[in-house]
Design a protein around this motif. Structure first.
Motif, PDB file in Angstrom:
ATOM      1  N   PRO A  17      14.615 -30.417  14.694  1.00  0.00           N
ATOM      2  CA  PRO A  17      14.301 -29.621  13.503  1.00  0.00           C
ATOM      3  C   PRO A  17      14.849 -28.196  13.661  1.00  0.00           C
ATOM      4  O   PRO A  17      14.815 -27.641  14.764  1.00  0.00           O
ATOM      5  CB  PRO A  17      12.778 -29.588  13.457  1.00  0.00           C
ATOM      6  N   ALA A  18      15.348 -27.634  12.575  1.00  0.00           N
ATOM      7  CA  ALA A  18      15.939 -26.290  12.661  1.00  0.00           C
ATOM      8  C   ALA A  18      14.854 -25.243  12.884  1.00  0.00           C
ATOM      9  O   ALA A  18      13.704 -25.451  12.516  1.00  0.00           O
ATOM     10  CB  ALA A  18      16.669 -25.984  11.362  1.00  0.00           C
ATOM     11  N   ASP A  19      15.243 -24.132  13.502  1.00  0.00           N
ATOM     12  CA  ASP A  19      14.307 -23.015  13.623  1.00  0.00           C
ATOM     13  C   ASP A  19      13.972 -22.528  12.232  1.00  0.00           C
ATOM     14  O   ASP A  19      14.853 -22.449  11.380  1.00  0.00           O
ATOM     15  CB  ASP A  19      14.975 -21.852  14.382  1.00  0.00           C
ATOM     16  N   SER A  20      12.695 -22.189  11.990  1.00  0.00           N
ATOM     17  CA  SER A  20      12.356 -21.731  10.651  1.00  0.00           C
ATOM     18  C   SER A  20      12.949 -20.336  10.428  1.00  0.00           C
ATOM     19  O   SER A  20      13.048 -19.543  11.358  1.00  0.00           O
ATOM     20  CB  SER A  20      10.840 -21.698  10.465  1.00  0.00           C
ATOM     21  N   VAL A  21      13.364 -20.102   9.194  1.00  0.00           N
ATOM     22  CA  VAL A  21      13.947 -18.792   8.880  1.00  0.00           C
ATOM     23  C   VAL A  21      12.792 -17.814   8.694  1.00  0.00           C
ATOM     24  O   VAL A  21      11.859 -18.087   7.957  1.00  0.00           O
ATOM     25  CB  VAL A  21      14.759 -18.873   7.574  1.00  0.00           C
ATOM     26  N   LYS A  22      12.878 -16.679   9.399  1.00  0.00           N
ATOM     27  CA  LYS A  22      11.770 -15.726   9.304  1.00  0.00           C
ATOM     28  C   LYS A  22      11.925 -14.917   8.015  1.00  0.00           C
ATOM     29  O   LYS A  22      12.886 -14.184   7.848  1.00  0.00           O
ATOM     30  CB  LYS A  22      11.784 -14.800  10.518  1.00  0.00           C
ATOM     31  N   LEU A  23      10.997 -15.134   7.095  1.00  0.00           N
ATOM     32  CA  LEU A  23      11.090 -14.438   5.816  1.00  0.00           C
ATOM     33  C   LEU A  23      10.377 -13.101   5.893  1.00  0.00           C
ATOM     34  O   LEU A  23       9.348 -12.983   6.550  1.00  0.00           O
ATOM     35  CB  LEU A  23      10.431 -15.273   4.720  1.00  0.00           C
ATOM     36  N   GLY A  24      10.908 -12.131   5.222  1.00  0.00           N
ATOM     37  CA  GLY A  24      10.206 -10.863   5.120  1.00  0.00           C
ATOM     38  C   GLY A  24       9.081 -11.000   4.103  1.00  0.00           C
ATOM     39  O   GLY A  24       8.928 -12.032   3.464  1.00  0.00           O
ATOM     40  N   SER A  25       8.270  -9.976   3.980  1.00  0.00           N
ATOM     41  CA  SER A  25       7.247 -10.026   2.946  1.00  0.00           C
ATOM     42  C   SER A  25       7.437  -8.820   2.038  1.00  0.00           C
ATOM     43  O   SER A  25       8.077  -7.848   2.422  1.00  0.00           O
ATOM     44  CB  SER A  25       5.845 -10.007   3.565  1.00  0.00           C
ATOM     45  N   ARG A  26       6.918  -8.941   0.839  1.00  0.00           N
ATOM     46  CA  ARG A  26       7.091  -7.818  -0.084  1.00  0.00           C
ATOM     47  C   ARG A  26       6.240  -6.642   0.352  1.00  0.00           C
ATOM     48  O   ARG A  26       5.160  -6.814   0.898  1.00  0.00           O
ATOM     49  CB  ARG A  26       6.665  -8.239  -1.483  1.00  0.00           C
ATOM     50  N   HIS A  27       6.748  -5.463   0.068  1.00  0.00           N
ATOM     51  CA  HIS A  27       5.979  -4.253   0.364  1.00  0.00           C
ATOM     52  C   HIS A  27       4.742  -4.244  -0.532  1.00  0.00           C
ATOM     53  O   HIS A  27       4.808  -4.613  -1.703  1.00  0.00           O
ATOM     54  CB  HIS A  27       6.864  -3.040   0.073  1.00  0.00           C
ATOM     55  N   PRO A  28       3.584  -3.836   0.041  1.00  0.00           N
ATOM     56  CA  PRO A  28       2.361  -3.856  -0.774  1.00  0.00           C
ATOM     57  C   PRO A  28       2.498  -3.078  -2.085  1.00  0.00           C
ATOM     58  O   PRO A  28       1.932  -3.486  -3.105  1.00  0.00           O
ATOM     59  CB  PRO A  28       1.306  -3.223   0.137  1.00  0.00           C
ATOM     60  N   LEU A  29       3.280  -2.002  -2.066  1.00  0.00           N
ATOM     61  CA  LEU A  29       3.440  -1.236  -3.310  1.00  0.00           C
ATOM     62  C   LEU A  29       4.202  -2.059  -4.353  1.00  0.00           C
ATOM     63  O   LEU A  29       3.921  -1.992  -5.546  1.00  0.00           O
ATOM     64  CB  LEU A  29       4.193   0.077  -3.051  1.00  0.00           C
ATOM     65  N   SER A  30       5.171  -2.868  -3.886  1.00  0.00           N
ATOM     66  CA  SER A  30       5.907  -3.726  -4.824  1.00  0.00           C
ATOM     67  C   SER A  30       5.007  -4.828  -5.365  1.00  0.00           C
ATOM     68  O   SER A  30       5.083  -5.179  -6.541  1.00  0.00           O
ATOM     69  CB  SER A  30       7.111  -4.372  -4.147  1.00  0.00           C
ATOM     70  N   LEU A  31       4.166  -5.373  -4.481  1.00  0.00           N
ATOM     71  CA  LEU A  31       3.247  -6.423  -4.935  1.00  0.00           C
ATOM     72  C   LEU A  31       2.368  -5.912  -6.059  1.00  0.00           C
ATOM     73  O   LEU A  31       2.198  -6.553  -7.092  1.00  0.00           O
ATOM     74  CB  LEU A  31       2.348  -6.885  -3.781  1.00  0.00           C
ATOM     75  N   VAL A  32       1.799  -4.729  -5.828  1.00  0.00           N
ATOM     76  CA  VAL A  32       0.872  -4.182  -6.821  1.00  0.00           C
ATOM     77  C   VAL A  32       1.626  -3.781  -8.088  1.00  0.00           C
ATOM     78  O   VAL A  32       1.178  -4.057  -9.201  1.00  0.00           O
ATOM     79  CB  VAL A  32       0.075  -3.005  -6.209  1.00  0.00           C
ATOM     80  N   LYS A  33       2.779  -3.178  -7.906  1.00  0.00           N
ATOM     81  CA  LYS A  33       3.589  -2.805  -9.082  1.00  0.00           C
ATOM     82  C   LYS A  33       3.882  -4.054  -9.928  1.00  0.00           C
ATOM     83  O   LYS A  33       3.677  -4.050 -11.141  1.00  0.00           O
ATOM     84  CB  LYS A  33       4.907  -2.167  -8.626  1.00  0.00           C
ATOM     85  N   MET A  53      -4.288   1.180  -2.368  1.00  0.00           N
ATOM     86  CA  MET A  53      -5.272   1.509  -1.336  1.00  0.00           C
ATOM     87  C   MET A  53      -6.637   0.951  -1.704  1.00  0.00           C
ATOM     88  O   MET A  53      -7.355   0.411  -0.859  1.00  0.00           O
ATOM     89  CB  MET A  53      -5.356   3.023  -1.139  1.00  0.00           C
ATOM     90  N   LEU A  54      -6.970   1.029  -2.987  1.00  0.00           N
ATOM     91  CA  LEU A  54      -8.262   0.499  -3.432  1.00  0.00           C
ATOM     92  C   LEU A  54      -8.282  -1.018  -3.312  1.00  0.00           C
ATOM     93  O   LEU A  54      -9.250  -1.613  -2.841  1.00  0.00           O
ATOM     94  CB  LEU A  54      -8.530   0.889  -4.891  1.00  0.00           C
ATOM     95  N   LYS A  55      -7.176  -1.639  -3.719  1.00  0.00           N
ATOM     96  CA  LYS A  55      -7.140  -3.104  -3.715  1.00  0.00           C
ATOM     97  C   LYS A  55      -7.243  -3.679  -2.300  1.00  0.00           C
ATOM     98  O   LYS A  55      -7.939  -4.655  -2.073  1.00  0.00           O
ATOM     99  CB  LYS A  55      -5.852  -3.590  -4.377  1.00  0.00           C
ATOM    100  N   LEU A 103       0.833   5.039   5.812  1.00  0.00           N
ATOM    101  CA  LEU A 103       1.239   3.698   6.264  1.00  0.00           C
ATOM    102  C   LEU A 103       2.297   3.077   5.350  1.00  0.00           C
ATOM    103  O   LEU A 103       3.134   2.298   5.791  1.00  0.00           O
ATOM    104  CB  LEU A 103       0.013   2.770   6.310  1.00  0.00           C
ATOM    105  N   PHE A 104       2.252   3.432   4.075  1.00  0.00           N
ATOM    106  CA  PHE A 104       3.205   2.851   3.124  1.00  0.00           C
ATOM    107  C   PHE A 104       4.648   3.239   3.423  1.00  0.00           C
ATOM    108  O   PHE A 104       5.587   2.577   3.011  1.00  0.00           O
ATOM    109  CB  PHE A 104       2.891   3.308   1.691  1.00  0.00           C
TER     110      PHE A 104
END
Ligand code: DAH
Length: 340
Positions: free
Chosen positions: A92-108, A313-315, A323-324
């Motif tokens: 099986p292939a090595d899994s591709v390491k995906l990035g995650s969205r920045h929390p500010l982008s998620l909330v936006k 920050m509230l969420k 930290l952002f």
């Protein structure tokens, strides 16, 4: 007998095939029960005793040569070049390491989704602005102390040019460029000359919302706020409006939501009040409409603006705004959201 065996040995060694079928024919011819090798083994009983040892060894050699040949040829047809190099392509292939969205982008994105359901579309404006869009068009008179509410970064050589202090500046672009009714949402970066701390930064993000049409009322604003609060913070969330002042809205209000952590009972996030401030809003001041070429006798509107960092920050219960911006993977990879 020895002569025969040696002859066959030669034949086996010299054999090559161009496909798997030929290999199979070869196997049947020499290695099956009725094959040449089995026949020689059958004749073995007639070999004089004193020769049995040598002939036996030769026969065994013949058989291994045939078997090796078959295996070698089979391998060459079933395996690709990579396999020969020792790679196992069936692993099986090595899994591709995906990035995650920045929390500010998620909330936006979440805020945009909620307002999109109400028919708001995105508009964006420049980060480097002129005085008109950031202040004058929004009813900040010259020398008015309200300009000091926002510590502005001016361009030294030309104080008419500045880094926008709020996304409200895009209102003036929208009013000049869009057809009425206007229903738009403006996310973006804003800049203020503030010392960096856990609660403040010189670069942060806002979302501005502007709705202008005939007969837009305060009730529309309140309903929109309530819908947004429930969609974003949860079904049970209540809103509270406190009178406030912004030059571009009249009346103006600051909006609080019931604290989603304690449900309004009071905790250390809401400092015991049960309420959290989330945004500023109001009815677009008729002066602003007129300044931007919209007939304030015919049209009314509401506007609201919120800080994305604050809401994030509230969420997520984040206590330090810095930290952002630090790009610490340990912080960033903790955020995921369905659908984004
Ligand atoms: N621009 C304001 C700020 O940066 C936020 C704001 C308040 C926007 C009231 C609005 C509004 O549209 O109506 O502090």
């Amino acid at each position: 007998m020895v002569g025969k065996i040696n002859e066959l040995l030669e034949e086996l060694r010299a054999f090559t095939a161009t496909n798997l079928d030929e290999v199979e024919q070869f196997r049947i011819k020499h290695l099956s029960k009725k094959g040449t090798i089995a026949a020689l083994f059958g004749d073995f009983k007639n070999v004089p005793n004193e020769e049995k040892k040598a002939v036996g060894q030769l026969l065994n050699q013949l058989k291994t040569t045939a078997l090796d040949k078959v295996n070698e040829l089979k391998d060459s047809f079933t395996n690709s070049d990579f396999d020969k190099s020792g790679l196992d392509l069936s692993l099986p292939a090595d899994s591709v390491k995906l990035g995650s969205r920045h929390p500010l982008s998620l909330v936006k994105n979440e805020i945009i989704e909620i307002f999109a359901r109400l028919g708001f579309t995105i508009s964006e404006g420049p980060e480097i602005e002129d005085d008109w869009h950031n202040f004058s068009a929004l009813n900040f008179p010259e020398e008015h102390p309200a300009r000091d509410m926002q510590d502005t970064f001016f361009i030294e050589k030309n104080p008419d040019i500045l880094l926008r202090t709020h996304t409200s500046s895009v209102q003036a672009h929208d009013m000049a460029e869009m057809e009425l009714p206007i229903r738009c949402l403006t996310p973006g970066r804003v800049f203020r000359n503030e010392a960096i701390s856990a609660r403040a930064h010189c670069i942060f993000h806002q979302i501005e919302c502007l709705y202008i049409d005939e007969n837009v009322s305060f009730a529309d604003l309140k309903q929109t706020l309530s819908y947004f609060a429930k969609e974003f913070f949860g079904e049970k969330t209540e809103i509270r409006l406190r009178p406030s002042y912004f030059p571009f809205t009249e009346p103006s209000a600051e909006v609080d939501v019931t604290c989603s952590l304690c449900g309004g009972d009071g905790c250390n996030v809401c400092k015991g009040t049960g309420w959290l401030e989330i945004l500023g809003c109001g009815m677009v001041d008729p002066n602003v409409l007129d300044l931007n070429g919209i007939d304030s006798k015919k049209y009314t509107g509401f506007a609201l603006g919120m800080g994305i960092e604050r809401i994030t920050m509230l969420k997520y219960g984040i206590k330090d705004l810095r930290l952002f911006f630090e790009n610490d993977i340990r912080f960033l990879e903790q955020f995921t959201a369905a659908g984004f």
